[in-house]
Design a protein around this motif. Structure first.
Motif, mmCIF file in Angstrom:
data_model
loop_
_atom_site.group_PDB
_atom_site.id
_atom_site.type_symbol
_atom_site.label_atom_id
_atom_site.label_comp_id
_atom_site.label_asym_id
_atom_site.label_seq_id
_atom_site.Cartn_x
_atom_site.Cartn_y
_atom_site.Cartn_z
ATOM 1 N N ARG A 20 56.618 39.650 4.163
ATOM 2 C CA ARG A 20 56.284 38.814 5.329
ATOM 3 C C ARG A 20 57.535 38.025 5.709
ATOM 4 N N PRO A 21 57.537 37.404 6.869
ATOM 5 C CA PRO A 21 58.725 36.609 7.243
ATOM 6 C C PRO A 21 59.120 35.593 6.177
ATOM 7 N N GLU A 22 58.139 35.039 5.481
ATOM 8 C CA GLU A 22 58.429 34.035 4.455
ATOM 9 C C GLU A 22 59.087 34.627 3.207
ATOM 10 N N THR A 23 58.851 35.909 2.942
ATOM 11 C CA THR A 23 59.391 36.544 1.740
ATOM 12 C C THR A 23 60.555 37.493 2.029
ATOM 13 N N ALA A 24 60.851 37.712 3.298
ATOM 14 C CA ALA A 24 61.904 38.656 3.690
ATOM 15 C C ALA A 24 63.297 38.080 3.458
ATOM 16 N N ILE A 25 64.243 38.970 3.221
ATOM 17 C CA ILE A 25 65.648 38.595 3.094
ATOM 18 C C ILE A 25 66.194 38.225 4.470
ATOM 19 N N ASP A 26 65.746 38.963 5.483
ATOM 20 C CA ASP A 26 66.187 38.711 6.856
ATOM 21 C C ASP A 26 65.040 39.035 7.802
ATOM 22 N N VAL A 27 65.010 38.347 8.929
ATOM 23 C CA VAL A 27 63.988 38.548 9.959
ATOM 24 C C VAL A 27 64.706 38.736 11.289
ATOM 25 N N VAL A 28 64.406 39.836 11.982
ATOM 26 C CA VAL A 28 65.020 40.122 13.274
ATOM 27 C C VAL A 28 63.925 40.151 14.325
ATOM 28 N N GLN A 29 64.074 39.310 15.344
ATOM 29 C CA GLN A 29 63.100 39.255 16.432
ATOM 30 C C GLN A 29 63.441 40.349 17.429
ATOM 31 N N GLY A 30 62.486 41.213 17.709
ATOM 32 C CA GLY A 30 62.676 42.282 18.680
ATOM 33 C C GLY A 30 62.087 41.910 20.025
ATOM 34 N N PRO A 31 61.913 42.884 20.900
ATOM 35 C CA PRO A 31 61.402 42.616 22.245
ATOM 36 C C PRO A 31 59.899 42.363 22.265
ATOM 37 N N LYS A 32 59.416 41.893 23.394
ATOM 38 C CA LYS A 32 57.976 41.772 23.642
ATOM 39 C C LYS A 32 57.521 43.052 24.339
ATOM 40 N N VAL A 33 56.346 43.545 23.959
ATOM 41 C CA VAL A 33 55.830 44.804 24.500
ATOM 42 C C VAL A 33 54.352 44.644 24.837
ATOM 43 N N PRO A 34 53.808 45.532 25.689
ATOM 44 C CA PRO A 34 52.427 45.383 26.139
ATOM 45 C C PRO A 34 51.349 45.932 25.208
ATOM 46 N N SER A 35 51.720 46.715 24.178
ATOM 47 C CA SER A 35 50.690 47.310 23.329
ATOM 48 C C SER A 35 51.203 47.483 21.898
ATOM 49 N N GLN A 36 50.256 47.689 20.973
ATOM 50 C CA GLN A 36 50.643 47.901 19.573
ATOM 51 C C GLN A 36 51.428 49.191 19.396
ATOM 52 N N SER A 37 51.040 50.243 20.120
ATOM 53 C CA SER A 37 51.781 51.501 19.974
ATOM 54 C C SER A 37 53.221 51.336 20.467
ATOM 55 N N GLN A 38 53.414 50.602 21.548
ATOM 56 C CA GLN A 38 54.767 50.336 22.033
ATOM 57 C C GLN A 38 55.544 49.477 21.044
ATOM 58 N N CYS A 39 54.843 48.641 20.320
ATOM 59 C CA CYS A 39 55.484 47.805 19.305
ATOM 60 C C CYS A 39 56.150 48.693 18.246
ATOM 61 N N GLY A 40 55.428 49.672 17.757
ATOM 62 C CA GLY A 40 55.998 50.584 16.765
ATOM 63 C C GLY A 40 57.175 51.367 17.312
ATOM 64 N N PHE A 41 57.018 51.896 18.531
ATOM 65 C CA PHE A 41 58.096 52.674 19.148
ATOM 66 C C PHE A 41 59.330 51.804 19.384
ATOM 67 N N GLN A 42 59.121 50.613 19.934
ATOM 68 C CA GLN A 42 60.253 49.733 20.225
ATOM 69 C C GLN A 42 60.903 49.199 18.948
ATOM 70 N N GLY A 43 60.097 48.983 17.912
ATOM 71 C CA GLY A 43 60.658 48.570 16.634
ATOM 72 C C GLY A 43 61.607 49.624 16.089
ATOM 73 N N GLN A 44 61.181 50.882 16.133
ATOM 74 C CA GLN A 44 62.028 51.978 15.665
ATOM 75 C C GLN A 44 63.269 52.118 16.539
ATOM 76 N N ALA A 45 63.102 51.976 17.852
ATOM 77 C CA ALA A 45 64.240 52.081 18.774
ATOM 78 C C ALA A 45 65.235 50.950 18.539
ATOM 79 N N THR A 46 64.729 49.760 18.274
ATOM 80 C CA THR A 46 65.606 48.614 18.005
ATOM 81 C C THR A 46 66.430 48.866 16.755
ATOM 82 N N ILE A 47 65.802 49.361 15.708
ATOM 83 C CA ILE A 47 66.523 49.671 14.465
ATOM 84 C C ILE A 47 67.581 50.748 14.719
#
Length: 70
Positions: A20-47
């Motif tokens: 979780r953010p509290e236990t992570a070594i680092d936290v990177v804020q990504g973009p805002k998206v309109p749906s959960q499926s877009q969240c996964g896709f955009q997370g992978q694209a950001t990485i």
């Protein structure tokens, strides 16, 4: 409803369910998206388009989708 992409870098000593953010070594804020499926896709694209990479054998990445305000 918008979702925020959050990318966590966690130690292998932390289980995925405890990563979780509290236990992570680092936290990177990504973009805002309109749906959960877009969240996964955009997370992978950001990485993929950054130099964000876990140290092999020591860390892993986890994509988290957080509900936000519309």
């Amino acid at each position: 409803m918008l979702y925020s992409v959050v990318i966590l870098v966690c130690s292998f000593s932390v289980s995925p369910s405890e990563c979780r953010p509290e236990t992570a070594i680092d936290v990177v804020q990504g973009p805002k998206v309109p749906s959960q499926s877009q969240c996964g896709f955009q997370g992978q694209a950001t990485i993929a388009r950054t130099t964000l990479a876990p140290r092999e054998g020591l860390e892993y990445l986890k994509i988290v989708c957080r509900r936000g305000e519309a």
